[in-house]
Design an enzyme around this catalytic site. Structure first.
Site, PDB file in Angstrom:
ATOM      1  CD  GLU A  44     -39.194 -18.002  44.650  1.00  0.00           C
ATOM      2  OE1 GLU A  44     -40.166 -18.309  44.285  1.00  0.00           O
ATOM      3  OE2 GLU A  44     -38.445 -17.206  44.357  1.00  0.00           O
ATOM      4  CB  CYS A  91     -45.005 -25.887  44.551  1.00  0.00           C
ATOM      5  SG  CYS A  91     -44.245 -25.372  43.187  1.00  0.00           S
ATOM      6  CB  CYS A 113     -33.975 -22.770  36.133  1.00  0.00           C
ATOM      7  SG  CYS A 113     -34.533 -24.059  34.905  1.00  0.00           S
ATOM      8  CB  CYS A 152     -38.783 -20.547  29.826  1.00  0.00           C
ATOM      9  SG  CYS A 152     -38.520 -22.370  29.760  1.00  0.00           S
ATOM     10  CB  CYS A 156     -39.793 -18.564  33.320  1.00  0.00           C
ATOM     11  SG  CYS A 156     -39.684 -19.647  35.104  1.00  0.00           S
ATOM     12  N   GLY A 187     -36.268 -24.621  39.046  1.00  0.00           N
ATOM     13  CA  GLY A 187     -35.441 -25.656  38.352  1.00  0.00           C
ATOM     14  C   GLY A 187     -36.125 -26.722  37.326  1.00  0.00           C
ATOM     15  CD  GLU A 188     -37.018 -29.950  33.304  1.00  0.00           C
ATOM     16  OE1 GLU A 188     -37.688 -28.825  33.117  1.00  0.00           O
ATOM     17  OE2 GLU A 188     -37.164 -31.161  33.385  1.00  0.00           O
ATOM     18  CB  SER A 213     -43.854 -29.623  35.964  1.00  0.00           C
ATOM     19  OG  SER A 213     -44.005 -28.775  34.849  1.00  0.00           O
ATOM     20  CB  SER A 272     -43.766 -26.535  30.557  1.00  0.00           C
ATOM     21  OG  SER A 272     -43.788 -26.949  32.044  1.00  0.00           O
ATOM     22  CG  LEU A 273     -46.896 -28.114  24.198  1.00  0.00           C
ATOM     23  CD1 LEU A 273     -45.591 -29.027  24.033  1.00  0.00           C
ATOM     24  CD2 LEU A 273     -48.248 -29.195  23.733  1.00  0.00           C
ATOM     25  CG  HIS A 274     -45.627 -23.007  28.138  1.00  0.00           C
ATOM     26  ND1 HIS A 274     -46.631 -23.020  29.014  1.00  0.00           N
ATOM     27  CD2 HIS A 274     -44.331 -23.167  29.050  1.00  0.00           C
ATOM     28  CE1 HIS A 274     -46.316 -23.385  30.105  1.00  0.00           C
ATOM     29  NE2 HIS A 274     -44.986 -23.367  30.132  1.00  0.00           N
ATOM     30  CG  ASN A 291     -47.799 -15.185  37.594  1.00  0.00           C
ATOM     31  OD1 ASN A 291     -47.680 -13.764  38.048  1.00  0.00           O
ATOM     32  ND2 ASN A 291     -48.093 -15.969  38.158  1.00  0.00           N
ATOM     33  CB  CYS A 315     -41.518 -20.332  39.326  1.00  0.00           C
ATOM     34  SG  CYS A 315     -42.761 -20.555  38.113  1.00  0.00           S
TER      35      CYS A 315
HETATM   36  N1  SAH Z   1     -38.616 -26.614  34.723  1.00  0.00           N
HETATM   37  C1  SAH Z   1     -39.978 -27.284  35.068  1.00  0.00           C
HETATM   38  C2  SAH Z   1     -40.536 -27.091  36.247  1.00  0.00           C
HETATM   39  C3  SAH Z   1     -41.179 -25.631  36.452  1.00  0.00           C
HETATM   40  S1  SAH Z   1     -42.783 -25.881  36.780  1.00  0.00           S
HETATM   41  C4  SAH Z   1     -40.822 -26.994  33.840  1.00  0.00           C
HETATM   42  O1  SAH Z   1     -40.551 -26.303  32.919  1.00  0.00           O
HETATM   43  O2  SAH Z   1     -41.981 -27.377  33.593  1.00  0.00           O
HETATM   44  C5  SAH Z   1     -43.188 -24.182  36.606  1.00  0.00           C
HETATM   45  C6  SAH Z   1     -44.481 -24.032  35.610  1.00  0.00           C
HETATM   46  O3  SAH Z   1     -44.577 -22.659  35.580  1.00  0.00           O
HETATM   47  C7  SAH Z   1     -43.919 -24.432  34.111  1.00  0.00           C
HETATM   48  O4  SAH Z   1     -44.865 -25.000  33.409  1.00  0.00           O
HETATM   49  C8  SAH Z   1     -43.405 -23.229  33.712  1.00  0.00           C
HETATM   50  O5  SAH Z   1     -43.299 -23.269  32.082  1.00  0.00           O
HETATM   51  C9  SAH Z   1     -44.412 -22.113  34.224  1.00  0.00           C
HETATM   52  N2  SAH Z   1     -44.206 -20.750  34.258  1.00  0.00           N
HETATM   53  C10 SAH Z   1     -42.913 -20.043  34.271  1.00  0.00           C
HETATM   54  N3  SAH Z   1     -43.021 -19.042  34.329  1.00  0.00           N
HETATM   55  C11 SAH Z   1     -44.265 -18.690  34.047  1.00  0.00           C
HETATM   56  C12 SAH Z   1     -45.269 -17.467  33.896  1.00  0.00           C
HETATM   57  N4  SAH Z   1     -44.483 -16.129  34.061  1.00  0.00           N
HETATM   58  N5  SAH Z   1     -46.501 -17.447  33.752  1.00  0.00           N
HETATM   59  C13 SAH Z   1     -47.039 -18.686  33.856  1.00  0.00           C
HETATM   60  N6  SAH Z   1     -46.258 -19.658  33.992  1.00  0.00           N
HETATM   61  C14 SAH Z   1     -44.897 -19.805  33.993  1.00  0.00           C
END
Ligand code: SAH
Length: 341
Positions: free
Chosen positions: A90, A103, A110, A114, A117, A157-158, A189, A212-214, A288, A331
């Site tokens: 994508e 993007c 991946c 997470c 995701c 992907g990472e 990212s 991506s801290l979350h 999302n 994503c």
């Molecule tokens: N693997 C890398 C690159 C992906 S970037 C990473 O983890 O950073 C995509 C971003 O969208 C990341 O910050 C990921 O954590 C976030 N993401 C994934 N699923 C999501 C969701 N359902 N809602 C909001 N953000 C999400």
């Protein structure tokens, strides 16, 4: 077979010398490829004999459009591309005031897992080549007929799990004879591969690192991001501090707000204390809602409250504007849907 689109001009030069050709042809070939040309036969300023030699030994990576969705709200375009071996990836083309941004995905699937995701839903297939990452931008440019100013490595992907190919992509994409996209307009990212963040710091690139801290602490992070079991929270924050010290570049922390999981006032205070004084920016994203995942996004009031608390720690905080809301532009969603069909 030689993958021409993954090669820098100096490497094409070496290759040409090895097959008994003139090195200056490399610049012509690199420019053709960077213009989006996919047929060696169309490189009309090369001799027919050279074209035949190249055709016998080289290929030019191409991404074919399988499906394409255009947002009626903001013109965002989401592509599902097919690669030579049938893998699907994508790519999203976004229109911002300062310019178009693409993007890109860096892997097919991946392996980070997470829990919020959509990307890991189909499992991990393989790394993308530098050419396959670059070609996503070129294919979007060909299709829209528009220029691209910025790139975000925030698709499937990472990126740091495909380190060497991503680094080569970064070198290709900003080459003056190529797409000539400035590293200052590129964001990478990562979910937080600490050893690779340290490696990246030593490359001294002008790109923006997004992390991506979350989560505000290790317990919450472990519950949603398996990578935290390998790299505990404190080690990640320390690596981010080393990164900003070495590069003088501000880190952007991504924080998806999930109702009842990581969005309480206490969570905001803990995050504020942790990041206070760091050269950073926090990007809040109401999660999302991916249907397979079952998480709910935080309420508008809670997002505002979270922002306010972070601001009280003098942390620069923004709430991510959502593009392509009507086309599932986030994503992994399109790839996952395609598999279901
Ligand atoms: N693997 C890398 C690159 C992906 S970037 C990473 O983890 O950073 C995509 C971003 O969208 C990341 O910050 C990921 O954590 C976030 N993401 C994934 N699923 C999501 C969701 N359902 N809602 C909001 N953000 C999400």
């Amino acid at each position: 077979m030689t993958d021409l689109k993954s090669m820098l001009p100096k490497e094409i030069e070496e290759y040409l010398v090895n097959i008994g050709e003139k090195p200056f042809r490399a610049k012509q070939i690199f420019r053709w490829i960077s213009s989006g040309e996919r047929e060696i036969d169309n490189m009309t300023d090369l001799s027919v004999a050279l074209r035949e030699k190249l055709k016998a030994d080289c290929f030019i990576t191409e991404a074919k459009i399988v499906s394409k969705l255009v947002s009626k709200i903001d013109g965002t375009v989401k592509y599902l591309f097919e690669l030579a071996d049938g893998e699907k990836i994508e790519t999203v083309f976004m229109r911002y005031k300062y310019g178009n941004t693409v993007c890109v995905s860096t892997q097919a699937g991946c392996r980070m897992g997470c829990t919020f995701c959509a990307s890991p839903l189909n499992g991990f297939r393989r790394n993308l080549t530098p050419a396959e990452i670059l070609e996503q931008i070129m294919a979007a440019m060909r299709d829209t007929g528009e220029r691209v100013k910025g790139v975000v490595l925030m698709g499937i992907g990472e990126p740091l799990d495909n380190y060497d190919n991503v680094l080569r992509f970064l070198e290709l994409v900003h080459h003056p004879d190529g797409l000539n996209i400035s590293h200052r307009h590129i964001s990478l990212s990562t979910c937080g591969l600490v050893d690779k963040i340290d490696r990246l710091a030593d490359e001294h690139l002008q790109i923006t690192l997004s992390v991506s801290l979350h989560a505000p602490n290790d317990d919450i992070r472990r519950a949603t991001m398996p990578v935290a079991r390998k790299y505990p929270y404190e080690t990640l924050i320390d690596a981010c501090k080393r990164y900003t010290e070495k590069t003088s570049r501000r880190i952007s922390f991504e924080y998806a707000l999930i109702s009842g999981v990581n969005d309480s006032d206490e969570n905001a205070h803990q995050l504020g204390r942790t990041l206070s004084g760091m050269l950073c920016h926090v990007n809040l994203i109401p999660v999302n809602e991916v249907k397979e995942r079952g998480y709910k996004k935080s309420t508008r009031q809670q997002v505002a409250r979270f922002t306010e608390i972070l601001n009280s720690y003098k942390i620069n905080t923004t709430v991510r504007r959502k593009l392509g809301g009507d086309i599932n532009a986030s994503c992994g969603q399109l790839r996952a849907e395609h598999r279901e069909e």
